[in-house]
Design an enzyme around this catalytic site. Structure first.
Site, PDB file in Angstrom:
ATOM      1  CB  CYS A 218      44.109  36.080  39.751  1.00 19.83           C
ATOM      2  SG  CYS A 218      43.254  34.842  40.717  1.00 19.83           S
TER       3      CYS A 218
ATOM      4  CG  HIS B 270      40.698  33.700  43.476  1.00 18.75           C
ATOM      5  ND1 HIS B 270      40.123  34.493  43.212  1.00 18.75           N
ATOM      6  CD2 HIS B 270      39.600  32.727  44.570  1.00 18.75           C
ATOM      7  CE1 HIS B 270      39.260  35.023  43.788  1.00 18.75           C
ATOM      8  NE2 HIS B 270      38.787  34.443  45.045  1.00 18.75           N
TER       9      HIS B 270
ATOM     10  CD  GLU C 230      43.279  32.535  38.541  1.00 17.91           C
ATOM     11  OE1 GLU C 230      42.972  32.019  39.678  1.00 17.91           O
ATOM     12  OE2 GLU C 230      42.306  33.074  37.840  1.00 17.91           O
TER      13      GLU C 230
ATOM     14  CB  CYS D 254      39.283  37.854  39.777  1.00 18.80           C
ATOM     15  SG  CYS D 254      40.220  37.233  40.752  1.00 18.80           S
TER      16      CYS D 254
END
Lengths: 342, 181
Positions: free
Chosen positions: B92, B53, B55, B89
């Site tokens: 993260c 992701h 991040e 999410c």
């Protein structure tokens, strides 16, 4: 029956004790009126979220009791406590309209009073047995859940296999400890073909604190598919070489076609349906990595206070998430040269 | 707020870049002492790793930046602000918390995977072993972030002129589709 060494970590729905809720009931003077009263009450005051409650309870030598309405208006779980001196006004209203609608004499029903009844539908036989002590309830048994709870879900052969993969994970944990890393090992297996896709261990004490065993394992699986986002080199790690198409042309090759690109999808997708053997219950980050990776089952040994598969959260059965998976905690012991079972 | 808009505008550019590469359009920027030190966009498809992701990608870049510039990684993370187009999410959020990131500014909510309140509240729940909780500022340029996600999930061409775009029902169904982030 042997106590199982593999304890399923189920949704709280299957583990909680029976919660009770106050309901108004009335005693029926003449039990021949029961059918009429039930019919009218069904329209007058549907059970709503309490469909699992049977409307009447026939008491031995004590006549028949009938559920009128909940003491509190129906609402979501977690509502405030009811005042103890609450009047029975709503129940009396129900009773009055009930008598009016059935045209029965006032004497045919007693003044409403409170009883405690099970708040939730029973999800297991144990809950059913306990709930039934309070009020008759309906129960739809989930065969798989019953089997899981019986401790006979896995055959002896399966238990042996799981145990040996967990021992491999323990070996990886020991290797980690010897390098000054957190002693957490992981083995990821394709259960359909019974073969290991990746083996690794925690590396969080190194360059990247996010290199937890599960994050490492998931990336090793990506590498087995020609991907991967991290440089992870460790002589103890294992990554299954990328599959070549076999003579039948079907191994690890799905026949589905990606319509948008027109290209055939090749190989497995993420960790779909893979089994994960990890020596410690994963943290919330790692649990979510397993959700995103769509794993099939997770087996772990040691629980962790902030773990996400039973201790702090149950991310594998979390409402709202688009993927769920099964989780088992290994509670057995084994003799293994390198491991400390605590 | 002006700064938030400034950085979020740039984070949206990285989300757009991810979209162009066929990734879920999420972008982020780490800001340290009013300077952009790392950026990230989703790389899930490219890496075949569902945890790539924006991040996670950017966190590693912060580490690289610290190594290259002789900064103490731990100290830097304690002082950064993350600007990300979509609510982090659960994965993260837990990663950010573990890195001791104190402040996360995000655009739209993430009702499928959100770890800052939408599904779980990893940002604030007591989790002593994961680290200190972090503060959030949400809703910064949320509409723009949602628009990008919709383009991804509906297969629209984000570069088509406004009047040529299909007019689909676009009520406030915040984030939608799979594997947002």
């Amino acid at each position: 029956m042997m106590p199982s060494e593999l304890v399923p970590v189920l949704d709280d729905v299957y583990c909680r004790p029976v919660h009770l809720v106050d309901f108004y009931v009335s005693s029926i003077g003449d039990r021949r009126h029961t059918a009429t009263l039930v019919r009218v009450l069904t329209t007058l005051h549907p059970l709503g979220q309490y469909q699992h409650l049977k409307r009447v309870r026939a008491m031995k030598n004590k006549g028949v009791r009938i559920l009128l309405c909940p003491a509190e208006p129906q609402q979501k779980a977690g509502e405030a406590q009811r005042d103890s001196d609450n009047s029975c006004a709503p129940a009396c209203t129900t009773l009055t309209s009930l008598l009016k609608n059935t045209k029965l004499p006032a004497s045919s029903l007693s003044k409403p009073y409170l009883v405690k009844v099970p708040r939730h539908p029973p999800a297991t036989r144990k809950q059913y047995d306990e709930a039934s002590l309070y009020w008759p309830v309906t129960f739809h048994e989930d065969k798989e859940i019953s089997q899981l709870l019986s401790g006979e879900f896995f055959s002896a052969e399966e238990v042996q296999k799981i145990k040996s993969y967990l021992q491999e994970a323990e070996t990886m944990a020991t290797a980690a400890a010897q390098k000054g890393q957190e002693p957490v090992g992981i083995v990821i297996v394709d259960p359909e073909r019974d073969r290991t896709i990746a083996k690794g261990h925690d590396l969080r004490q190194g360059k990247n604190p996010l290199h937890h065993a599960v994050m490492v394992g998931v990336d090793l699986v990506a590498k087995s598919q020609g991907g991967g986002m991290w440089t992870l080199t460790d002589s103890d790690f294992y990554v299954r070489p990328e599959e070549q198409m076999d003579s039948k042309g079907d191994v690890h090759r799905s026949s589905s076609t990606d319509v948008s690109s027109g290209k055939e999808k090749v190989g497995p997708y993420l960790c779909t349906a893979y089994d994960v053997y990890v020596t410690q219950e994963p943290c919330p980050m790692c649990c979510m990595a397993l959700v995103h990776s769509r794993v099939g089952r997770v087996f772990y040994i040691k629980p962790h206070v902030d773990g996400g598969l039973g201790s702090r959260y149950k991310i594998h059965v979390q409402n709202g998430l688009n993927h769920h998976f099964s989780v088992f905690q290994w509670t057995g012991t084994w003799r293994h040269n390198n491991t400390d079972p605590t | 707020m002006g700064d938030h808009i400034k950085w979020m505008t740039k984070a949206l550019d990285y989300a757009d870049e991810a979209l162009k590469k066929g990734e879920v359009p999420v972008g982020c920027i780490f800001v340290y002492e009013d300077e952009e030190i790392a950026t990230g966009g989703n790389r899930v498809n490219e890496t075949k790793n569902a945890t790539s992701h924006a991040e996670i990608v950017a966190i590693e870049k912060v580490m690289n930046w610290c190594a290259e510039n002789g900064h103490d990684q731990r100290e830097v993370f304690r002082q950064v602000t993350l600007y990300v187009t979509v609510e982090p999410c659960i994965l993260c959020a837990a990663a950010l918390r573990q890195m001791s990131v104190p402040l996360v500014v995000y655009g739209c909510g993430n009702e499928r995977f959100g770890g800052c309140g939408s599904i779980l509240n990893i940002a604030r729940d007591p989790l002593p072993s994961v680290g200190e909780s972090f503060d959030i500022v949400k809703g910064v340029m949320a509409e723009e972030a949602v628009l990008l996600l919709k383009q991804f999930y509906k297969g629209e061409n984000p570069h088509a002129p406004e009047d040529k775009r299909k007019s689909k029902k676009s009520k406030d169904d915040q984030t939608s589709g799979e594997d947002v982030h």
